[in-house]
Design an enzyme around this catalytic site. Structure first.
Site: not given
Length: 272
Positions: A8, A39-40, A67-68, A153, A178, A180
């Protein structure tokens, strides 16, 4: 086939680190396919189109979300026009984008990249196991595709491990994202699937999973909503996983973690 997966990407410091290091990593490890979870990337929440383009320009062949995925609304039209940006396949039917992509390498080899999202402590999406099984019915590892990579994820290590074991021998490489935090369980499972519970993140580890310590810490201390979260902006560690597969069978030959820069112990895979 040599595959590099980077965990991520968190905020500007993560993006800058990936942009600086990925081209050299591709060359040093002679990478055939580079996949990045992004995604982050946009201030810690979601991905904007311009940041997606920058990561592709830096050498990412496929970007995955999570999820983001929809935190930046402008990604919705972008994902429709960019099949190498994928989101979890177990979002309900009608969700923009796709959960998998078939990538043809310049030499003609083909790789299926897919993403699924866990449900334990996560949003109650469709079943990731059944969704993955359905996608896999359309491909034969080592025949129609030379490799299959799955980004799972998920929050819980147990769900990630169960997923990897359920598809052992059907997927070349299962990697968790997810949480991290890079795990120390890189291994090739008995059926030939490479697995690591979490690839870690590309971000500043002097943080709370990539976010500045003060705001994140106050959320736990006060248990009050509204504490602002901002990405930490110190030197990033680029965390990922390197896998080498057999083109004839699609099974993994070996797996090795990668950590470069920042505060964590440094690990660089060696070529065989």
């Amino acid at each position: 086939m040599r595959i590099l997966f980077l965990g991520d990407v968190v905020g500007r410091t993560g993006r800058d680190a990936v942009a600086a290091r990925l081209p050299d990593l591709r060359q040093a490890l002679r990478i055939d396919l580079a996949i990045v979870n992004a995604e982050n990337a946009s201030h810690g929440f979601g991905l904007s189109p311009d940041m997606a383009r920058a990561l592709f320009d830096a050498g990412a062949d496929v970007l995955t979300l999570g999820n983001h995925a929809w935190d930046r609304k402008e990604i919705i039209p972008f994902i429709a026009d960019n099949p190498r940006l994928i989101r979890p396949l177990n979002y309900p039917p009608g969700t923009p984008g796709n959960g998998s992509v078939l990538v043809a390498l310049p030499d003609g080899r083909k790789v299926l990249v897919l993403q699924a999202m866990g449900r334990l402590f996560m949003d109650p999406l469709d079943c990731p196991f059944r969704g993955t099984a359905d996608v896999l019915t359309h491909y034969r590892l080592g025949t129609s595709v030379q490799a299959i990579v799955a980004d799972f994820h998920a929050e819980a290590s147990s769900e990630k491990m169960a997923y990897a074991h359920m598809f052992d021998g059907q997927i070349s490489f299962v990697v968790g994202t997810h949480t991290h935090c890079p795990t120390a369980d890189a291994q090739v499972l008995p059926g030939g699937t490479a697995f690591q519970s979490d690839a870690g993140m590309c971000g500043d580890y002097d943080s709370v999973i990539g976010m500045a310590k003060d705001g994140a810490g106050l959320r736990f201390w006060r248990k009050m909503p509204g504490e602002k979260l901002n990405p930490a902006e110190g030197e990033a560690t680029v965390c990922g996983v390197f896998v080498e597969t057999d083109d004839g069978t699609g099974k993994a030959r070996r797996i090795a973690p990668l950590r470069q820069g920042g505060r964590l112990s440094q690990v660089m895979p060696e070529l065989s």
